[in-house]
Motif scaffolding. Structure first.
Motif, PDB file in Angstrom:
ATOM      1  N   UNK A   1       0.804  -1.236   0.000  1.00  0.00           N
ATOM      2  CA  UNK A   1       0.000   0.000   0.000  1.00  0.00           C
ATOM      3  C   UNK A   1       0.826   1.270   0.000  1.00  0.00           C
ATOM      4  N   UNK A   2       2.110   1.174   0.396  1.00  0.00           N
ATOM      5  CA  UNK A   2       2.927   2.378   0.386  1.00  0.00           C
ATOM      6  C   UNK A   2       3.283   2.811  -1.019  1.00  0.00           C
ATOM      7  N   UNK A   3       3.198   1.872  -1.964  1.00  0.00           N
ATOM      8  CA  UNK A   3       3.562   2.210  -3.339  1.00  0.00           C
ATOM      9  C   UNK A   3       2.375   2.724  -4.130  1.00  0.00           C
ATOM     10  N   UNK A   4       1.223   2.852  -3.469  1.00  0.00           N
ATOM     11  CA  UNK A   4       0.049   3.372  -4.153  1.00  0.00           C
ATOM     12  C   UNK A   4      -0.183   4.788  -3.706  1.00  0.00           C
ATOM     13  N   UNK A   5      -0.435   5.663  -4.662  1.00  0.00           N
ATOM     14  CA  UNK A   5      -0.670   7.060  -4.335  1.00  0.00           C
ATOM     15  C   UNK A   5      -2.159   7.321  -4.475  1.00  0.00           C
ATOM     16  N   UNK A   6      -2.819   7.640  -3.367  1.00  0.00           N
ATOM     17  CA  UNK A   6      -4.262   7.834  -3.408  1.00  0.00           C
ATOM     18  C   UNK A   6      -4.580   9.275  -3.755  1.00  0.00           C
ATOM     19  N   UNK A   7      -5.585   9.462  -4.587  1.00  0.00           N
ATOM     20  CA  UNK A   7      -5.929  10.804  -5.050  1.00  0.00           C
ATOM     21  C   UNK A   7      -6.505  11.638  -3.913  1.00  0.00           C
ATOM     22  N   UNK A   8      -6.237  12.923  -3.990  1.00  0.00           N
ATOM     23  CA  UNK A   8      -6.687  13.825  -2.948  1.00  0.00           C
ATOM     24  C   UNK A   8      -8.155  14.178  -3.164  1.00  0.00           C
ATOM     25  N   UNK A   9      -8.932  14.179  -2.085  1.00  0.00           N
ATOM     26  CA  UNK A   9     -10.339  14.569  -2.184  1.00  0.00           C
ATOM     27  C   UNK A   9     -10.544  15.874  -1.427  1.00  0.00           C
ATOM     28  N   UNK A  10     -11.812  16.357  -1.401  1.00  0.00           N
ATOM     29  CA  UNK A  10     -12.044  17.630  -0.725  1.00  0.00           C
ATOM     30  C   UNK A  10     -11.968  17.445   0.781  1.00  0.00           C
ATOM     31  N   UNK A  11     -11.515  18.500   1.440  1.00  0.00           N
ATOM     32  CA  UNK A  11     -11.454  18.473   2.890  1.00  0.00           C
ATOM     33  C   UNK A  11     -12.873  18.502   3.432  1.00  0.00           C
ATOM     34  N   UNK A  12     -13.221  17.525   4.301  1.00  0.00           N
ATOM     35  CA  UNK A  12     -14.568  17.487   4.852  1.00  0.00           C
ATOM     36  C   UNK A  12     -14.638  18.156   6.212  1.00  0.00           C
ATOM     37  N   UNK A  13     -13.550  18.798   6.625  1.00  0.00           N
ATOM     38  CA  UNK A  13     -13.490  19.567   7.876  1.00  0.00           C
ATOM     39  C   UNK A  13     -13.852  18.687   9.065  1.00  0.00           C
ATOM     40  N   UNK A  14     -13.304  17.475   9.072  1.00  0.00           N
ATOM     41  CA  UNK A  14     -13.575  16.566  10.175  1.00  0.00           C
ATOM     42  C   UNK A  14     -12.802  16.941  11.416  1.00  0.00           C
TER      43      UNK A  14
END
Lengths: 185, 273
Positions: free
Chosen positions: A95-108
């Motif tokens: 999983x470290x070699x996978x780059x996950x796309x950035x989503x919108x900040x949900x202000x959690x």
């Protein structure tokens, strides 16, 4: 970075400099993970081949240091220096070699909860994105120790540390980004 | 001709940190949906077809409107994260049973488009979209939004026959009206404009407990509080079964999405104002 007591004693008693250090070689892409005493100046490739028994398969990520604060490199042609604590090699499936796309900040608010310097990483990252350097500086971007706790916990996979680091560089170079040709203002 | 070889994946050189805890927005939405399952089931149990039509109309139209709106705006369609479905379900649980499906669809439209997408989508909305939908519906259709249907009687009779101890009675009025009518002592609002001191709050708590402790009124007060849990009052779909709501809340606290200190502080808020 800290040398163990035995090394300090060696330095004081035998008048020897620090020419070797213990390096942790690990990850699922090495055959024999472990702690190895290597000479400073050895290439990563040599360390992995001779000490750790070589690479198992396709390497997807090479980390110098730890998984949270270490930096990624593109090849094994780098030397071990006094500050190299670890060498981690991960395969393509990890999983470290996978780059996950950035989503919108949900202000959690999870990044605020875990920041050890009590900062607001999402506020700083948004200010950097909008290139509002004064707002970023007002949110105390200089106090960030780049530990990575915020990005680790972000459910939207926002690379907060990367934004903060970029923001620091822009602010230090007066908003121009320095001589890095990739930074377009 | 040789088949074209796909290039081997390159070594990823990305910024630290290189590991992630695994939490996603979809997982959080899924947890909240799970927390709402007991309430939804109780709504369907007590109101049967009226509940099912409202819930289905709201949920499906919420998902549809979010996809449509994002397509029109030219954004990536993010229906997969489950936030539209959650908004639809929350809106449905705020609506009275038996509301016409067209009004429910209109409420979904207001909730998703006006309450969420107009502000910029997930994370950029100022208000809770479900309550925006409910507010618009209440303001525009007050008659339909305040007609409360009784629960299905056949279920009630069967249950009260099966569980003799739980008094599942259907009440005509809302619980707050009952409490106001039968209250022993109206709570005095704190006159000072400043923040109440700890001493004032403690004295208020003592006054409430004393009111509970008065022997002649204790039984009725306890009964009223107890009946809130065991009886079914007139209300919207999600209001009727208090234990189901509590179960959902405890689940969210257990999963770590809610700080447990939020609930008591919200409950104590009207006492301190």
């Amino acid at each position: 970075m800290l040398q163990p007591r035995c090394k300090q004693r060696q330095a004081v008693e035998k008048d020897l400099p620090c020419y070797e250090r213990v390096l942790t070689v690990s990850g699922d892409a090495v055959n024999k993970p472990g702690n190895y005493l290597v000479r400073i100046g050895s290439l990563y490739g040599d360390v992995v081949e001779k000490a750790a028994g070589g690479i198992t398969g396709d390497v997807g990520k090479i980390l110098c240091g730890g998984p949270m604060m270490g930096f990624a490199v593109g090849s094994l042609q780098y030397p071990v220096i006094k500050g190299t604590t670890g060498l981690l090699l991960f395969s393509q499936n990890s999983p470290l070699a996978h780059f996950l796309a950035e989503e919108t900040c949900v202000r959690c608010g999870r990044c605020l909860e875990v920041c050890p310097m009590f900062l607001e990483p999402t506020v700083i990252a948004k200010a950097v994105k909008r290139r509002k350097w004064m707002d970023a500086a007002a949110s105390d971007i200089a106090s960030c120790i780049e530990c990575g706790c915020c990005s680790y916990n972000c459910p939207s996979h926002i690379p907060l540390v990367q934004y903060i680091r970029m923001g620091k560089q822009f602010i230090m170079t007066g908003g121009s980004g320095g001589c890095n040709p990739l930074f377009k203002n | 001709m040789d088949p074209i070889k796909t290039p081997a994946r390159l070594i990823l050189v990305s910024s630290s940190p290189h590991i992630h805890c695994g939490s996603t927005v979809s997982a959080a939405m899924r947890d909240v949906l799970l927390a709402l399952v007991p309430v939804t089931l109780s709504a369907v149990w007590f109101f049967r077809l009226e509940a099912v039509t409202v819930i289905l109309a709201c949920c499906l139209s919420a998902v549809f409107f979010e996809a449509l709106c994002q397509k029109v705006m030219g954004c990536a369609i993010t229906v997969k994260d489950g936030s539209a479905l959650l908004t639809g379900l929350l809106l449905a649980l705020c609506l009275p049973p038996g509301l016409s499906p067209m009004l429910a669809v209109f409420g979904s439209f207001c909730a998703i488009v006006i309450g969420k997408q107009v502000f910029g989508g997930l994370g950029n909305n100022i208000f809770n979209p479900a309550h925006i939908g409910r507010a618009i519906l209440l303001a525009s259709m007050p008659q339909q939004m305040t007609t409360w249907l009784p629960p299905v009687h056949s279920f009630i009779d069967n249950i009260s026959n099966a569980f003799g101890s739980i008094n599942l009675q259907y009440q005509q009025q809302k619980p707050l009206t009952l409490l106001i009518q039968q209250s022993t002592r109206p709570l005095q609002p704190l006159r000072s404009a400043s923040m109440p001191s700890v001493q004032q709050l403690l004295s208020l708590c003592c006054a409430c407990l004393k009111a509970c402790g008065k022997k002649d009124k204790r039984q009725t007060n306890c009964q009223i509080c107890g009946r809130c849990f065991s009886e079914i009052f007139r209300g919207s779909l999600g209001e009727t079964c208090v234990p189901a709501i509590l179960l959902g809340g405890l689940f969210l606290i257990w999963r770590g999405h809610v700080d447990w200190r939020a609930y008591p502080s919200i409950i104590c808020l009207p006492f301190s104002l």
